[in-house]
Every structure is written in C-alpha cells, then in structure tokens.
Design an enzyme around this catalytic site. Structure first.
Site, PDB file in Angstrom:
ATOM      1  N   CYS A 110       0.200   3.803   2.739  1.00 41.46           N
ATOM      2  CA  CYS A 110       0.652   3.258   4.028  1.00 41.46           C
ATOM      3  C   CYS A 110       2.128   3.572   4.257  1.00 41.46           C
ATOM      4  CB  CYS A 110       0.450   1.738   4.088  1.00 41.46           C
ATOM      5  SG  CYS A 110      -1.270   1.216   3.940  1.00 41.46           S
ATOM      6  N   CYS A 128       0.839  -1.210   0.000  1.00 35.62           N
ATOM      7  CA  CYS A 128       0.000   0.000   0.000  1.00 35.62           C
ATOM      8  C   CYS A 128       0.875   1.262   0.000  1.00 35.62           C
ATOM      9  CB  CYS A 128      -0.903  -0.054   1.235  1.00 35.62           C
ATOM     10  SG  CYS A 128      -1.687   1.494   1.678  1.00 35.62           S
TER      11      CYS A 128
END
Length: 105
Positions: free
Chosen positions: A33, A30
């Site tokens: 993230c 991600c």
C-alpha cells in the site's frame, strides 16, 4: 493529495459523483500500500477537476471495503455513476490506473 474517504462520506463522495472516482483501499501497516499511495497522490494532482481520487483506510472504515469485496490490499476500484467499472488488486504501474480513468473521460 488524495481525498480521505470514510464510511461516513463514501456515498456522497464516490457513489453520487458526476466524475469518475478512483478509490484506493489501503492500511498503514501494508507494505505494498505504501508503494501505491504516492502513485494515487500523483494521479489526484494530475486529474484534479476531471476525476475524484481518494483513499479508504480499511482499518478505520470497513463498511464499504466489505460491501465491495475488498479482501486484499491494496485494492483500487474505479467507479463511474456509482458502479465499479475497474478493479486492480495489488501493486500496478501508474499507467494502469490512468488508463482506467482515461477510458471514462
């Protein structure tokens, strides 16, 4: 560095904590993230002894991500006395996370 929180230690680390707990639900693949991760690590250092700060890899630990309705990552949940008191979905500035902790201290 933020603690590694897993399905196995979530209850003990998060739900039974006597301090505020910040949990970053993330995954290695991600992109956003990876932007939040360093912020969470900084907060972990700054709030050491005052708050518990950790990360849950949702690919390896899906039980609590599912239980708390984490559908998009990154999602940062702030817990107080085992209850979710703040939820931040997506990337946010560091101050939004620290403000959430400061309200509980």
């Amino acid at each position: 560095m933020a603690l590694e929180i897993t399905d196995a230690n979530f209850e003990e680390t998060v739900l039974k904590s006597d301090k505020p707990v910040v949990v970053d639900f993330w995954a290695a693949w991600c992109g956003p993230c990876r932007m939040v991760g360093p912020i969470i690590d900084e907060i972990s250092t700054e709030y050491e002894g005052k708050a518990v700060v950790g990360k849950v890899d949702v690919d390896a630990n899906q039980d609590f991500a599912s239980k708390y309705g984490v559908r998009n990552i990154p999602t940062v949940l702030v817990f107080q006395n085992g209850e979710v008191v703040e939820r931040q979905v997506g990337v946010a500035p560091k101050k939004s996370y620290t403000d959430a902790i400061d309200k509980l201290l």
